[in-house]
Structure formats: structure tokens, C-alpha cells
Design an enzyme around this catalytic site. Structure first.
Site, PDB file in Angstrom:
ATOM      1  N   SER A 175       9.547  -1.416   4.615  1.00 50.80           N
ATOM      2  CA  SER A 175      10.399  -0.529   3.838  1.00 50.80           C
ATOM      3  C   SER A 175      11.808  -1.084   3.723  1.00 50.80           C
ATOM      4  O   SER A 175      12.597  -0.610   2.902  1.00 50.80           O
ATOM      5  CB  SER A 175      10.442   0.868   4.490  1.00 50.80           C
ATOM      6  OG  SER A 175      10.850   0.776   5.848  1.00 50.80           O
ATOM      7  N   LYS A 235       7.205   2.087  19.117  1.00 47.70           N
ATOM      8  CA  LYS A 235       8.238   3.098  18.814  1.00 47.70           C
ATOM      9  C   LYS A 235       7.750   4.531  19.011  1.00 47.70           C
ATOM     10  O   LYS A 235       8.559   5.458  19.093  1.00 47.70           O
ATOM     11  CB  LYS A 235       8.760   2.915  17.394  1.00 47.70           C
ATOM     12  CG  LYS A 235       7.762   3.239  16.291  1.00 47.70           C
ATOM     13  CD  LYS A 235       8.395   3.006  14.921  1.00 47.70           C
ATOM     14  CE  LYS A 235       7.414   3.269  13.789  1.00 47.70           C
ATOM     15  NZ  LYS A 235       8.021   2.999  12.468  1.00 47.70           N
ATOM     16  N   ASN A 266       8.721  -9.890  11.340  1.00 46.99           N
ATOM     17  CA  ASN A 266       7.272 -10.085  11.235  1.00 46.99           C
ATOM     18  C   ASN A 266       6.867 -11.541  11.042  1.00 46.99           C
ATOM     19  O   ASN A 266       5.872 -12.005  11.600  1.00 46.99           O
ATOM     20  CB  ASN A 266       6.714  -9.241  10.087  1.00 46.99           C
ATOM     21  CG  ASN A 266       6.783  -7.750  10.351  1.00 46.99           C
ATOM     22  OD1 ASN A 266       6.970  -7.324  11.492  1.00 46.99           O
ATOM     23  ND2 ASN A 266       6.642  -6.960   9.318  1.00 46.99           N
ATOM     24  N   GLN A 269      12.845  -6.011   8.123  1.00 43.49           N
ATOM     25  CA  GLN A 269      11.605  -5.894   8.894  1.00 43.49           C
ATOM     26  C   GLN A 269      10.752  -7.152   8.745  1.00 43.49           C
ATOM     27  O   GLN A 269      10.088  -7.581   9.687  1.00 43.49           O
ATOM     28  CB  GLN A 269      10.819  -4.668   8.438  1.00 43.49           C
ATOM     29  CG  GLN A 269      11.461  -3.340   8.806  1.00 43.49           C
ATOM     30  CD  GLN A 269      10.711  -2.164   8.223  1.00 43.49           C
ATOM     31  OE1 GLN A 269      10.213  -2.237   7.096  1.00 43.49           O
ATOM     32  NE2 GLN A 269      10.631  -1.075   8.962  1.00 43.49           N
ATOM     33  N   TYR A 303      -2.988   2.172  -5.548  1.00 50.65           N
ATOM     34  CA  TYR A 303      -1.733   2.414  -4.840  1.00 50.65           C
ATOM     35  C   TYR A 303      -0.732   3.071  -5.785  1.00 50.65           C
ATOM     36  O   TYR A 303      -0.375   2.513  -6.824  1.00 50.65           O
ATOM     37  CB  TYR A 303      -1.148   1.121  -4.279  1.00 50.65           C
ATOM     38  CG  TYR A 303      -2.017   0.428  -3.239  1.00 50.65           C
ATOM     39  CD1 TYR A 303      -3.072   1.087  -2.619  1.00 50.65           C
ATOM     40  CD2 TYR A 303      -1.768  -0.893  -2.873  1.00 50.65           C
ATOM     41  CE1 TYR A 303      -3.858   0.451  -1.664  1.00 50.65           C
ATOM     42  CE2 TYR A 303      -2.559  -1.535  -1.921  1.00 50.65           C
ATOM     43  CZ  TYR A 303      -3.597  -0.855  -1.327  1.00 50.65           C
ATOM     44  OH  TYR A 303      -4.381  -1.493  -0.391  1.00 50.65           O
ATOM     45  N   TRP A 315      -5.858  -5.518   7.447  1.00 48.18           N
ATOM     46  CA  TRP A 315      -4.781  -4.558   7.233  1.00 48.18           C
ATOM     47  C   TRP A 315      -4.508  -3.766   8.508  1.00 48.18           C
ATOM     48  O   TRP A 315      -5.357  -3.677   9.379  1.00 48.18           O
ATOM     49  CB  TRP A 315      -5.063  -3.630   6.050  1.00 48.18           C
ATOM     50  CG  TRP A 315      -6.263  -2.731   6.107  1.00 48.18           C
ATOM     51  CD1 TRP A 315      -7.540  -3.029   5.748  1.00 48.18           C
ATOM     52  CD2 TRP A 315      -6.287  -1.350   6.504  1.00 48.18           C
ATOM     53  NE1 TRP A 315      -8.358  -1.940   5.895  1.00 48.18           N
ATOM     54  CE2 TRP A 315      -7.619  -0.893   6.350  1.00 48.18           C
ATOM     55  CE3 TRP A 315      -5.318  -0.459   6.961  1.00 48.18           C
ATOM     56  CZ2 TRP A 315      -8.004   0.415   6.654  1.00 48.18           C
ATOM     57  CZ3 TRP A 315      -5.692   0.844   7.261  1.00 48.18           C
ATOM     58  CH2 TRP A 315      -7.015   1.260   7.105  1.00 48.18           C
ATOM     59  N   TRP A 334       0.807  -1.218   0.000  1.00 46.88           N
ATOM     60  CA  TRP A 334       0.000   0.000   0.000  1.00 46.88           C
ATOM     61  C   TRP A 334       0.847   1.277   0.000  1.00 46.88           C
ATOM     62  O   TRP A 334       0.740   2.102  -0.910  1.00 46.88           O
ATOM     63  CB  TRP A 334      -0.947  -0.021   1.203  1.00 46.88           C
ATOM     64  CG  TRP A 334      -1.633   1.282   1.497  1.00 46.88           C
ATOM     65  CD1 TRP A 334      -2.042   2.233   0.604  1.00 46.88           C
ATOM     66  CD2 TRP A 334      -2.003   1.786   2.779  1.00 46.88           C
ATOM     67  NE1 TRP A 334      -2.644   3.295   1.242  1.00 46.88           N
ATOM     68  CE2 TRP A 334      -2.629   3.045   2.580  1.00 46.88           C
ATOM     69  CE3 TRP A 334      -1.872   1.293   4.069  1.00 46.88           C
ATOM     70  CZ2 TRP A 334      -3.112   3.808   3.653  1.00 46.88           C
ATOM     71  CZ3 TRP A 334      -2.363   2.048   5.121  1.00 46.88           C
ATOM     72  CH2 TRP A 334      -2.981   3.294   4.912  1.00 46.88           C
ATOM     73  N   GLN A 391     -11.609  -7.414   3.551  1.00 50.49           N
ATOM     74  CA  GLN A 391     -10.326  -6.865   4.005  1.00 50.49           C
ATOM     75  C   GLN A 391     -10.561  -5.604   4.835  1.00 50.49           C
ATOM     76  O   GLN A 391     -10.665  -4.503   4.311  1.00 50.49           O
ATOM     77  CB  GLN A 391      -9.420  -6.547   2.810  1.00 50.49           C
ATOM     78  CG  GLN A 391      -8.011  -6.165   3.238  1.00 50.49           C
ATOM     79  CD  GLN A 391      -7.060  -5.950   2.081  1.00 50.49           C
ATOM     80  OE1 GLN A 391      -6.419  -4.908   1.971  1.00 50.49           O
ATOM     81  NE2 GLN A 391      -6.951  -6.940   1.200  1.00 50.49           N
TER      82      GLN A 391
END
Length: 336
Positions: free
Chosen positions: A288, A217, A296, A292, A55, A206, A22, A178
């Protein structure tokens, strides 16, 4: 590796950690990094990929198609969506009319470089198009082999029921919804999930980390981290605003010892929490940076015990949004 779950009342399995692009591809993340992240997802066992024509105004589909190019088509699952204005954004370049659905699927297939998508989703409910027209168009897309299954996004319980009835009459399966869902945003639990369980519809959720807030964070009384999603108007900053109150951030910090006791990072705890719901087939994660995803995917297969679930509820109950009426405020009453 990542576990798989059936999508709705079908024989189709998807990776329970699904990669979504996205706010990353052709936007927040450079081209080479986007390609590398998709390849990392595949290496880690993620085979399901979610995108949408809207997107980056179609560019995200192009990047995903390039990243998956050259692979055996049977090795991955692609989900895309139609509804929001795209391209020149003219009067027929939006919504769920028969014309836009057919223009949409043809454009998505071309950009993705595939002959079919596994799941084609109505990105919102279109109040300006008769539901019968929309569902007939989806039925024809399926019969033509351009999509294998049909899903929706952010539909209410009543809309799901009406759509399911029409899909049954027309001879295809409505297998998924979704919605946004996290330990902080639980609005689907009251009506959408019970209705979906009755109808054989799964949730592909999502923002399981509440736009990153459940990573811990964002700290109460502190400025948001430089370069984070909260600072980038192109990457969902308006979606995260609702969670950036000090009372919410203080509640999230109370999860730090809960995650440690469970042997999980905060992101892993957040993703594992949504996967405890048996009506959830997959949690969408974006990244990104490739590393990461390494964190996950470790949420896959995790079983949270009753004490851990109770501790999460106790920490977040004062700030979690649970009102099912929120599900009626998502789809615009008029097209954009």
C-alpha cells in the site's frame, strides 16, 4: 536487485519477487499511490506484475496498465487471470468456457493497454466446463499471440496432471500454478508440489506472509491494528481470520529472535522461506506504500541455513496447516 527464476519447464524468466495488485489497486490504495508503488517496484528490479480481471471488478487491470504505460513492452512481464464473475456478471461472464476465456482475454488486453500478456491463468478450476473445451480455448489464445504462456491457480494435483496432458496434446505449455503458500499454510507440499515437479510446473505463490500475520504486527490478546487488512472487508479480511487465533499469533512471535539471528525483518523471513522451495518461481507481494517494497525485495537471493529452517518449523509446527486435502476445497463445485 531482484533475482530471476525460470517459470516451469520453459525458457521464460520471472522476477522471484512479483508485484501483485489483488487488494490494493482501485480498492485499498488511492490511484496516485498505486501508480507510485508500481514505479517503485520497477526501480527496485521487480519486472513481473500479477493481476486479474476480477480485482476491483476489472479496475485493477486499468490501474496497472496505466502505471506501465509508455514503457518498452519487453521490459516487464504481465500475468492476469480469468474465471470469477466480472462486468455485469451474467451467466457467460464467469467460468472457463470458450466464450468467457475469449471475452476475458480481449477485455484484459484492452484494459492493460498491451497486445499480449506473458501469462494467462485459470483463476480456479471450472467443474461446469469440460476441461477439453477450456484447454482448447487456451491453446487458441496462445496461437493467436494474445498470451505467451498458460498457468492456473489453486488446482489440485490431479487437475494439474489432466491439464498438463491436454496442453501437451494441444501443443502449448502449462507452466505454472498459483496457490496460497506460506510457513503457516503448507497444504501444497503433500501432493501439488511433487506432481508439479514431475510435470515441469512452477508455483507462483500468493500470501507468503499469511495476509500479513507473519509480519508479526498482529499480537496475541490485542486488538488488530487500526487500518490493517484484518479490519478491511474489501482487502481480504475473511482470508486472515483463520490466522488470528492466539495460539497462531503466539507461535509467530517465537519467530522474532529467529529473524533477528538471520539478520532479516519478519516480512523478509516469511518471503525468503517460501523462496527456499525450489518449485516456487515467485512470491507475490502487494504494497500500500512504496517503502514496503524496499523491505520485501531484500528477501530475494537470501539463503536460509538449516538451523534457521529448523527453528521456523519448530516454532510453527503446532499451528501450521499441512493437510493436502485442503487443496480440494478451494475451487467452487459450481460457478459463483
Amino acid at each position: 536487485m531482484v533475482d530471476y527464476r525460470y517459470l516451469g519447464n520453459s525458457g521464460f524468466k520471472v522476477s522471484e519477487i512479483t508485484y501483485g495488485n489483488w487488494v490494493t489497486h482501485a480498492s485499498q490504495v488511492g490511484h496516485d499511490a498505486a501508480i507510485a508503488t508500481v514505479h517503485k517496484a520497477l526501480d527496485l528490479g521487480i519486472t513481473s506484475f500479477d493481476t486479474a480481471d476480477v480485482y476491483a471488478n476489472t479496475a485493477a487491470e486499468v490501474v496497472l496498465g496505466e502505471a506501465l504505460g509508455g514503457l518498452d513492452r519487453a521490459e516487464f512481464e504481465i500475468f492476469t487471470k480469468v474465471y470469477w464473475p466480472v462486468g455485469r456478471k451474467g451467466p457467460n461472464d464467469q467460468g472457463l468456457s470458450r466464450k468467457h476465456i475469449f471475452d476475458g482475454i480481449h477485455g484484459s488486453l484492452q484494459r492493460l493497454g498491451v497486445d499480449y500478456v506473458d501469462l494467462y491463468q485459470a483463476h480456479r478450476y471450472d467443474y461446469e466446463t469440460p476441461l477439453e473445451e477450456t484447454m482448447q480455448a487456451f491453446a487458441d489464445v496462445v496461437r493467436q499471440g494474445k498470451a505467451l504462456y498458460i498457468g492456473v491457480s489453486e488446482w489440485t494435483a490431479e487437475q494439474l496432471r489432466d491439464g498438463h496432458a491436454l496442453s501437451t496434446q494441444l501443443g502449448f505449455q502449462l507452466v505454472s500454478n498459483q496457490p496460497q503458500y506460506s510457513a503457516l499454510w503448507r497444504v501444497i507440499e503433500g501432493k501439488v508440489v511433487p506432481t508439479s515437479e514431475e510435470l515441469g510446473i512452477s508455483q507462483i505463490v500468493w500470501s507468503p506472509m499469511a495476509q500479513g500475520v507473519l509480519s508479526g504486527k498482529y499480537l496475541p490478546g490485542r486488538s488488530v491494528p487500526e487500518g490493517s487488512r484484518a479490519t478491511d472487508e474489501k482487502s481480504g479480511a475473511r482470508f486472515i481470520e483463520r490466522f488470528l487465533r492466539d495460539d497462531v499469533l503466539e507461535a509467530v512471535q517465537r519467530l522474532t529472535p529467529v529473524a533477528a539471528q538471520a539478520g532479516l525483518t519478519m516480512p523478509q523471513l516469511a518471503i525468503a522461506w517460501v523462496l527456499q522451495n525450489p518449485n516456487v518461481a515467485a512470491a507475490l507481494v502487494g504494497a500500500s506504500r512504496p517503502e514496503q517494497l524496499e523491505d520485501n525485495v531484500k528477501a530475494s537471493g537470501v539463503k536460509l541455513d538449516a538451523d534457521t529452517l529448523a527453528a521456523i518449523d519448530a516454532a510453527l509446527a503446532p499451528v501450521a496447516v499441512t493437510d493436502p486435502e485442503e487443496t480440494y476445497r478451494v475451487s467452487p463445485k459450481k460457478r459463483p
